[in-house]
Each structure stands twice: as structure tokens, then as C-alpha cells.
Design an enzyme around this catalytic site. Structure first.
Site, PDB file in Angstrom:
ATOM      1  N   LYS A   1      -7.501  20.058   5.230  1.00  0.00           N
ATOM      2  CA  LYS A   1      -6.206  20.703   4.996  1.00  0.00           C
ATOM      3  C   LYS A   1      -6.092  21.289   3.586  1.00  0.00           C
ATOM      4  O   LYS A   1      -5.009  21.580   3.114  1.00  0.00           O
ATOM      5  CB  LYS A   1      -5.087  19.695   5.281  1.00  0.00           C
ATOM      6  CG  LYS A   1      -5.063  19.192   6.728  1.00  0.00           C
ATOM      7  CD  LYS A   1      -3.782  18.433   7.082  1.00  0.00           C
ATOM      8  CE  LYS A   1      -3.755  18.066   8.570  1.00  0.00           C
ATOM      9  NZ  LYS A   1      -2.457  17.441   8.974  1.00  0.00           N
TER      10      LYS A   1
ATOM     11  N   ARG B   1      -2.891   9.580  10.539  1.00  0.00           N
ATOM     12  CA  ARG B   1      -3.593  10.466  11.481  1.00  0.00           C
ATOM     13  C   ARG B   1      -4.193   9.668  12.627  1.00  0.00           C
ATOM     14  O   ARG B   1      -4.287  10.156  13.752  1.00  0.00           O
ATOM     15  CB  ARG B   1      -4.647  11.294  10.743  1.00  0.00           C
ATOM     16  CG  ARG B   1      -4.006  12.284   9.776  1.00  0.00           C
ATOM     17  CD  ARG B   1      -5.021  13.104   9.002  1.00  0.00           C
ATOM     18  NE  ARG B   1      -4.380  13.870   7.943  1.00  0.00           N
ATOM     19  CZ  ARG B   1      -5.034  14.553   7.006  1.00  0.00           C
ATOM     20  NH1 ARG B   1      -6.353  14.556   7.011  1.00  0.00           N
ATOM     21  NH2 ARG B   1      -4.369  15.204   6.081  1.00  0.00           N
TER      22      ARG B   1
ATOM     23  N   LYS C   1       3.093  18.545  -1.623  1.00  0.00           N
ATOM     24  CA  LYS C   1       2.314  17.673  -0.741  1.00  0.00           C
ATOM     25  C   LYS C   1       0.841  17.919  -0.982  1.00  0.00           C
ATOM     26  O   LYS C   1       0.350  19.042  -0.846  1.00  0.00           O
ATOM     27  CB  LYS C   1       2.672  17.955   0.725  1.00  0.00           C
ATOM     28  CG  LYS C   1       1.828  17.167   1.708  1.00  0.00           C
ATOM     29  CD  LYS C   1       2.324  17.295   3.127  1.00  0.00           C
ATOM     30  CE  LYS C   1       1.400  16.558   4.085  1.00  0.00           C
ATOM     31  NZ  LYS C   1       1.881  16.623   5.467  1.00  0.00           N
TER      32      LYS C   1
ATOM     33  N   SER D   1       1.145   6.247   4.564  1.00  0.00           N
ATOM     34  CA  SER D   1       0.471   5.261   5.403  1.00  0.00           C
ATOM     35  C   SER D   1      -0.639   4.511   4.667  1.00  0.00           C
ATOM     36  O   SER D   1      -0.763   3.296   4.795  1.00  0.00           O
ATOM     37  CB  SER D   1      -0.094   5.946   6.647  1.00  0.00           C
ATOM     38  OG  SER D   1      -0.952   7.019   6.294  1.00  0.00           O
TER      39      SER D   1
ATOM     40  N   TYR E   1       7.112   2.822   5.354  1.00  0.00           N
ATOM     41  CA  TYR E   1       6.922   2.003   6.558  1.00  0.00           C
ATOM     42  C   TYR E   1       7.428   0.593   6.330  1.00  0.00           C
ATOM     43  O   TYR E   1       7.609  -0.158   7.278  1.00  0.00           O
ATOM     44  CB  TYR E   1       5.442   2.016   6.962  1.00  0.00           C
ATOM     45  CG  TYR E   1       4.964   3.437   7.214  1.00  0.00           C
ATOM     46  CD1 TYR E   1       5.223   4.056   8.424  1.00  0.00           C
ATOM     47  CD2 TYR E   1       4.340   4.173   6.203  1.00  0.00           C
ATOM     48  CE1 TYR E   1       4.854   5.376   8.640  1.00  0.00           C
ATOM     49  CE2 TYR E   1       3.961   5.492   6.405  1.00  0.00           C
ATOM     50  CZ  TYR E   1       4.232   6.087   7.621  1.00  0.00           C
ATOM     51  OH  TYR E   1       3.881   7.403   7.826  1.00  0.00           O
TER      52      TYR E   1
ATOM     53  N   GLU F   1       5.849  25.417  -6.572  1.00  0.00           N
ATOM     54  CA  GLU F   1       6.344  25.019  -5.254  1.00  0.00           C
ATOM     55  C   GLU F   1       7.826  24.653  -5.325  1.00  0.00           C
ATOM     56  O   GLU F   1       8.601  24.974  -4.423  1.00  0.00           O
ATOM     57  CB  GLU F   1       5.530  23.818  -4.716  1.00  0.00           C
ATOM     58  CG  GLU F   1       4.072  24.132  -4.405  1.00  0.00           C
ATOM     59  CD  GLU F   1       3.894  24.911  -3.099  1.00  0.00           C
ATOM     60  OE1 GLU F   1       4.891  25.243  -2.429  1.00  0.00           O
ATOM     61  OE2 GLU F   1       2.732  25.206  -2.745  1.00  0.00           O
TER      62      GLU F   1
ATOM     63  N   LYS G   1       4.540  13.901  -2.251  1.00  0.00           N
ATOM     64  CA  LYS G   1       3.776  13.080  -1.321  1.00  0.00           C
ATOM     65  C   LYS G   1       2.289  13.209  -1.604  1.00  0.00           C
ATOM     66  O   LYS G   1       1.828  14.342  -1.764  1.00  0.00           O
ATOM     67  CB  LYS G   1       4.090  13.566   0.103  1.00  0.00           C
ATOM     68  CG  LYS G   1       3.376  12.835   1.207  1.00  0.00           C
ATOM     69  CD  LYS G   1       3.778  13.432   2.518  1.00  0.00           C
ATOM     70  CE  LYS G   1       2.967  12.757   3.601  1.00  0.00           C
ATOM     71  NZ  LYS G   1       2.824  13.555   4.760  1.00  0.00           N
TER      72      LYS G   1
HETATM   73  C1  PBG Z   1       1.692  16.059   9.057  1.00  0.00           C
HETATM   74  C2  PBG Z   1       2.159  14.882   8.293  1.00  0.00           C
HETATM   75  C3  PBG Z   1       1.294  13.972   7.680  1.00  0.00           C
HETATM   76  C4  PBG Z   1       2.079  12.962   7.169  1.00  0.00           C
HETATM   77  C5  PBG Z   1       3.415  13.277   7.441  1.00  0.00           C
HETATM   78  N1  PBG Z   1       3.445  14.483   8.134  1.00  0.00           N
HETATM   79  C6  PBG Z   1      -0.199  13.926   7.620  1.00  0.00           C
HETATM   80  C7  PBG Z   1      -0.969  15.088   7.226  1.00  0.00           C
HETATM   81  O1  PBG Z   1      -0.504  15.989   6.526  1.00  0.00           O
HETATM   82  O2  PBG Z   1      -2.111  15.124   7.642  1.00  0.00           O
HETATM   83  C8  PBG Z   1       1.508  11.757   6.475  1.00  0.00           C
HETATM   84  C9  PBG Z   1       2.320  10.555   6.386  1.00  0.00           C
HETATM   85  C10 PBG Z   1       1.595   9.320   6.014  1.00  0.00           C
HETATM   86  O3  PBG Z   1       0.378   9.284   5.713  1.00  0.00           O
HETATM   87  O4  PBG Z   1       2.265   8.284   5.996  1.00  0.00           O
HETATM   88  N2  PBG Z   1       2.282  17.254   8.965  1.00  0.00           N
END
Ligand code: PBG
Length: 327
Positions: free
Chosen positions: A215, A203, A193, A272, A311, A231, A246
């Protein structure tokens, strides 16, 4: 001319016979945002998505299931007053998420319910781990994540999905689940990720942006791919059942690399921001949302993903069904 690749593209029948990649609603997971209010609250940067009540979430999941989408991924949107530094609400047996899981499993027993394990939706700091003196402390976060996963399993989750990127969390969660008797509950690890700007709309949907900092000390650097191999090895050895990459489309090379490294199922998250881009361009009349959605999802499959969080799962399922009917 001896070789003419176009001979294999001559008709729909021939193209179908030799098609290398398939896309089916059975490959899709629908992420859903749930909140405590009754009214749907549309998410402006994600047209078609909303924070919904538990009852509405059940309705949408039922529709998805009827179209062949077997799974949902749940994200609770909590009000600010329920958040604290230790994400205490995340283990509440009567909390929003637990009640949603129970409602879904009792209405739709065959639905696969996937829950997110990370502190951010419950944390007043908006980080995925515990914050101390401005740092995200790894090892003290692990028991919090493990307790969260057990609470989700107890409420009926089929698969827990740690998205936090703390080191050692898959093992901590696996051991805690087993100790609590949940040996059959699977782990979909958000294994590779990245610290991506494409999570912006998500968010906003959860009001979960970090209150300070970013992050980058736990999510991966978008510049790296060798690191993905590490990982993958770790999460495999810690007992992960699925591995996720991701975001999706900007990281197709990473999906392909992970495909060559593991025999575990790979999930891709069409996140998203990727969804928002399609919707925004379509709203301008610049792109055909439906065709670009299906092409995006097919591309994730071609790169090596088995399943896809998107989505657009319900839209895609409907389109795929209509295409089958010749519509
Ligand atoms: C948080 C989490 C995130 C997403 C899924 N779980 C956002 C982040 O790490 O800030 C993102 C999903 C998306 O953008 O569709 N643990």
C-alpha cells in the site's frame, strides 16, 4: 535544594490536582468486526476480539455504551465470493454492514456509529482503491468511495471514516453526502495514515491483505512527518470534521505535530498490531496488559489526541470505572 519536583508527587491527592492529561471512556471508540455467520469467530492474533454476528455486535456495543464508551467503528468481514474488483458489495442497501448499522441504531439510538470507507474489505484485489494493470487508480476510485459513504449514511451511520488515502476523497465524499441530503453526517478522515506493518492482525481479521503489491503508493512513508502537514491542510480544506493519525504509539511525534497544526479534533488509532503486542506480552507474563493498555491510551492523549480508536476500549472503560470506585 530549592526546587524539588517530588513535592508535587507526594500523595495521590496532590498528583490528581496537577495531572495534565485525562483519560475517560468518553474518549474511546471500539472497533468491531462483523460477519454473516452466527458463531463468534475469535481472531487469533487479537485475543478478546472476534468476528461477530449482527446480534452479538449489538450486544457488545450495548455493553460498551453502558460502560461509557460512546462509539463503535464497524468493519465487515465478507466471504471471498462477495468480493469483486469494484467493491460492489459496499453499496448494497441490504448488505452485512448496512444491516449492522440499522440494527445498532434501532437498538441503541444514542450510540455513535462510525463506518470505514475504503475498498479493501469488499475488493477481490485487497486494495483500498481500484486496481488497473497493477496500479491503484486514484480518480476512478473517488466515485466508488463517495457512493459507499452515501450508502453508509443512508443506513444510519453518524460519521463516515475514509481510510483509503486516495487524494481528493474527503471533498468527493463531502459533496456526495451533501447532494444526497446528509449534510449532518460527519467525516473522520484517516488523514495521516502510514504504510505500516502494525496493521497485520487487522488484515488477518478481515482477510483483506493486498493480493499483490503493497500500500506504499497511497499510504504514507513511515520516514516522513512534513508530509503530514500537507495532508492536514488538504483534508481541512476539503471539509473533514476529524483528522486521524494512524498507527498510534509509534507515531506520537506525528500526533503532537498535527496537534500544533489544526484546531480540528484529532483521533489516534491504537491499531491491531499495537493491541496484539500487549496481549502477546501479557500472555507470556511479561507485561501487565491492563496497566500497559491504560498507559498507552493516556500517552496518545498526552501527545494530543482527543479521541482514540482501540480494541481495548471496553477493557479500558471497565478499568477506569473501577479505578474511580477506588477498586
Ligand atoms: C483499511 C483499514 C486498515 C485499518 C483500518 N482500515 C488496514 C489497512 O490499511 O490495510 C487498520 C486497523 C488496524 O490495524 O487496527 N482501509
Amino acid at each position: 535544594m530549592l526546587a524539588r519536583p517530588r513535592r508535587n508527587r507526594r500523595s495521590a491527592g496532590i498528583r490528581g490536582l496537577i495531572r495534565e492529561t485525562t483519560l475517560d471512556p468518553a474518549h474511546l471508540v471500539l472497533p468491531l468486526f462483523v460477519h454473516a455467520a452466527d458463531m463468534d469467530q475469535p481472531i487469533l492474533s487479537m485475543p478478546g476480539c472476534a468476528r461477530r454476528s449482527i446480534a452479538r455486535t449489538v450486544e457488545v456495543a450495548r455493553e460498551a455504551l453502558s460502560l461509557g464508551v460512546p462509539a463503535v467503528a464497524l468493519f465487515p468481514a465478507l466471504d471471498e465470493a462477495s468480493k469483486d474488483v469494484r467493491a460492489s458489495a459496499s453499496t448494497d442497501a441490504d448488505g452485512l454492514l448496512a444491516r449492522t448499522i440499522r440494527a445498532l441504531k434501532s437498538a441503541l439510538p444514542e450510540l455513535v456509529v462510525i463506518t470505514d470507507v475504503a475498498m479493501d474489505p469488499y475488493s477481490s484485489d485487497g486494495h483500498d482503491g481500484l486496481v488497473r494493470d497493477g496500479l491503484i487508480v486514484n480518480d476512478e476510485t473517488l466515485p466508488i468511495l463517495a457512493a459507499m459513504a452515501v450508502a453508509q449514511a443512508r443506513a444510519g451511520a453518524d460519521i463516515v471514516a475514509p481510510s483509503d488515502m486516495m487524494d481528493g476523497r474527503v471533498a468527493a465524499i463531502r459533496m456526495a453526502l451533501d447532494a444526497a441530503g446528509f449534510t449532518e453526517v460527519g467525516i473522520c478522515s484517516y488523514c495521516v495514515k502510514y504504510a505500516s506493518a502494525f496493521y497485520g492482525p487487522f488484515r488477518q481479521a478481515l482477510d483483506s491483505a493486498p493480493r499483490s503489491g503493497d500500500k506504499k503508493t497511497y499510504q504514507m512513508d513511515p520516514a516522513n512527518t512534513r508530509e503530514a502537514e500537507r495532508e492536514v491542510r488538504l483534508d481541512e480544506s476539503e471539509g473533514a470534521d476529524w483528522l486521524m493519525v494512524k498507527p498510534g504509539l509509534p507515531y506520537l511525534d506525528v500526533i503532537a505535530r498535527v496537534r500544533s497544526l489544526t484546531a480540528l479534533p484529532i483521533a489516534a488509532y491504537h491499531v491491531s498490531g499495537e493491541y496484539a503486542m500487549l496481549r502477546a506480552a501479557a500472555a507470556q507474563g511479561w507485561l501487565d496488559y491492563e496497566r500497559c493498555l491504560l498507559e498507552s491510551l493516556l500517552s496518545l492523549r498526552r501527545a494530543g489526541a482527543d479521541l482514540i480508536f482501540t480494541y481495548g476500549a471496553v477493557d479500558a472503560a471497565r478499568l477506569l470505572r473501577n479505578a474511580k470506585k477506588g477498586g
